[in-house]
Design an enzyme around this catalytic site. Structure first.
Site, mmCIF file in Angstrom:
data_model
loop_
_atom_site.group_PDB
_atom_site.id
_atom_site.type_symbol
_atom_site.label_atom_id
_atom_site.label_comp_id
_atom_site.label_asym_id
_atom_site.label_seq_id
_atom_site.Cartn_x
_atom_site.Cartn_y
_atom_site.Cartn_z
ATOM 1 N N LYS A 166 0.746 -1.542 0.184
ATOM 2 C CA LYS A 166 -0.809 -0.072 -0.116
ATOM 3 C C LYS A 166 1.169 1.316 -0.234
ATOM 4 C CE LYS A 166 -3.557 -2.585 -0.431
ATOM 5 N NZ LYS A 166 -4.454 -3.347 0.497
HETATM 6 C C1 LIG Z 1 -6.183 -4.049 0.714
HETATM 7 C C2 LIG Z 1 -7.200 -4.021 0.880
HETATM 8 C C3 LIG Z 1 -7.630 -4.118 1.790
HETATM 9 C C4 LIG Z 1 -7.134 -4.934 3.702
HETATM 10 O O1 LIG Z 1 -6.603 -4.563 3.477
HETATM 11 P P1 LIG Z 1 -5.153 -5.357 4.870
HETATM 12 O O2 LIG Z 1 -4.960 -4.331 5.690
HETATM 13 O O3 LIG Z 1 -4.392 -6.184 3.740
HETATM 14 O O4 LIG Z 1 -7.013 -6.219 5.474
HETATM 15 C C5 LIG Z 1 -8.850 -3.707 2.278
HETATM 16 N N1 LIG Z 1 -9.476 -3.539 1.324
HETATM 17 C C6 LIG Z 1 -9.446 -2.660 0.005
HETATM 18 C C7 LIG Z 1 -9.547 -2.478 -1.186
HETATM 19 C C8 LIG Z 1 -7.690 -3.316 -0.386
HETATM 20 O O5 LIG Z 1 -7.601 -2.538 -0.943
#
Ligand SMILES: *Cc1c(COP(=O)(O)O)cnc(C)c1O
Length: 414
Positions: free
Chosen positions: A211
């Protein structure tokens, strides 16, 4: 042994952008003895909240961060967690979603957005998305509202913020809580305000490895509501009414009856969603770099926009006035006049050593969600699914790698 490989080095899709400062901060936390949640997680929360009180077009003022580390933080409450999935779960639990309730989610998302609804025994109602932005289609959401609808989870897809005004108007009219899935959207602004502040009940960010900023695994739930923050803090750690940090601080609580610090009460069967201090230490450094990293992604996006403008591709939409796009993903869509379909395009790029990804396989095309949850039809998502490819846009992408992506896309499509 090294074997010479005539092919050029593979351009990875989403390598992490972690420097010495992050490594040193995590090591410092480990040397301090705080391996679980401690003072660094608490500072990270206050700093994150404080940054959401600033203009996210600009890099944060170091004095804002440094005073937040010790002081009261920002106008909003930030709750540090070990994932965004945990944050979505806790936010829905805090607003009271339970069995028999319905929660509206877009089909164009990662499964986490909908799975948390099932954790609580509620029913995700999966709706189609906007043709241009691939964000939740508010008309489709409006049509899906029933007397059982309790909440909606809009997703700021790729980091392009949802229309804040239209979303708030929809929520008021429908009488539903809003929990924003902002996993792609830090640092971003919608209509001049940071994503993270506003009328929604809660906004949840992800610090997963790929991210826009990362703690390896991690997330942050943000809310302006004191009661929701308190509930999420309790439920992130076993439903205990005081967290471990406060207990180990020793002594007695200030004022009131003489309650020893070791005293705690379990008030609900909570979860285990706390963020560790070494991860928080990493996050504090990443937070200070987040706008600079976004600028680096903005430059990559600008280069792609320019280099691909004459190709048979629909390029990603930009934000409206007052919006700041987090530029988490750069998703192109192959047009009908492209010389090949999406799968062949991905294969050709792979052959040229370019890493790509696909965001997303819509929920309704997965067996679990298709069987009993998806009602459809989903014409926009189905059309987009056949066309989308995500190109690499990591901050710190090497200039020679950026050139290789540009050349490869042009070569394959010309
Ligand atoms: C990555 C992601 C999540 C989950 O994030 P985590 O920190 O891995 O739990 C939720 N929603 C979207 C749209 C994502 O891309």
């Amino acid at each position: 042994m090294t074997v010479s490989d005539p092919r050029p080095e593979f351009v990875p899709f989403a390598p992490p952008d972690i420097g010495e400062a992050e490594i040193e901060a995590a090591v410092e936390a480990m040397r301090s003895g705080w391996l679980t949640t401690g003072p660094r997680a608490a500072s990270f929360e206050r700093e994150f909240a404080a940054v959401l009180g600033t203009d996210l077009r600009d890099e944060p003022d170091p004095t804002v961060l440094d005073s937040a580390a010790e002081g009261p933080g920002g106008r909003v409450h930030a709750v540090a967690l070990n994932s965004a999935t945990a944050g979505l779960h806790l936010a829905l639990e805090a607003v009271g979603v339970g069995p028999g309730d319905e929660v509206i989610v877009p089909t164009w998302t990662f499964t986490a957005t909908a799975e948390v609804v099932r954790y609580l025994g509620a029913r995700p109602v999966i709706v189609d998305v906007d043709r241009v932005t691939l964000n939740l289609d508010l008309d489709a959401a409006r049509a899906a509202v029933t007397s059982a609808t309790r909440a909606v989870i809009p997703v700021h897809f790729a980091g392009l913020p949802v229309d804040r005004g239209a979303l708030a108007a929809f929520a008021r009219e429908a009488g539903v809580a809003v929990v924003e899935d902002a996993a792609h959207a830090f640092p971003a602004m919608s209509s001049g305000q940071p994503v993270g502040v506003g009328e929604s009940e809660a906004v949840v960010f992800s610090f997963y490895a790929t991210k826009t900023m990362t703690t390896g695994e991690g997330g942050m739930a943000v809310t302006a509501h004191e009661d929701l923050a308190a509930r999420m803090r309790t439920m992130r750690l076993h439903g205990i009414s005081k967290d471990v940090f406060a207990r180990y601080a020793g002594g007695y609580d200030a004022g009131g009856p003489r309650v020893p610090r070791w005293a705690y009460e379990v008030i609900a069967p909570g979860f285990k969603y706390n963020l560790t201090d070494p991860a928080a230490a990493m996050g504090r450094v990443q937070l200070r770099r987040a706008v600079a990293m976004r600028r680096s992604r903005e430059a990559i996006a600008a280069r792609y926009d320019e280099a691909f403008s004459d190709l048979p591709l629909d390029l990603p939409p930009r934000g409206g006035p007052g919006d700041v796009h987090a530029r988490h993903l750069y998703v192109v869509r192959l047009r009908d006049d492209a010389p090949m379909g999406r799968d062949a395009f991905v294969d050709a790029l792979t052959e040229l050593g370019i890493g790509t990804s696909l965001h997303f396989i819509p929920l309704h095309r997965h067996p679990y969600w298709a069987d009993g949850f998806a009602r459809g039809p989903y014409p926009v998502a189905d059309d987009a699914f056949g066309r989308v490819v995500s190109l690499p846009i990591p901050s710190g992408l090497r200039p020679d790698h950026l050139d290789r992506v540009v050349d490869a896309v042009r070569q394959v499509l010309s």
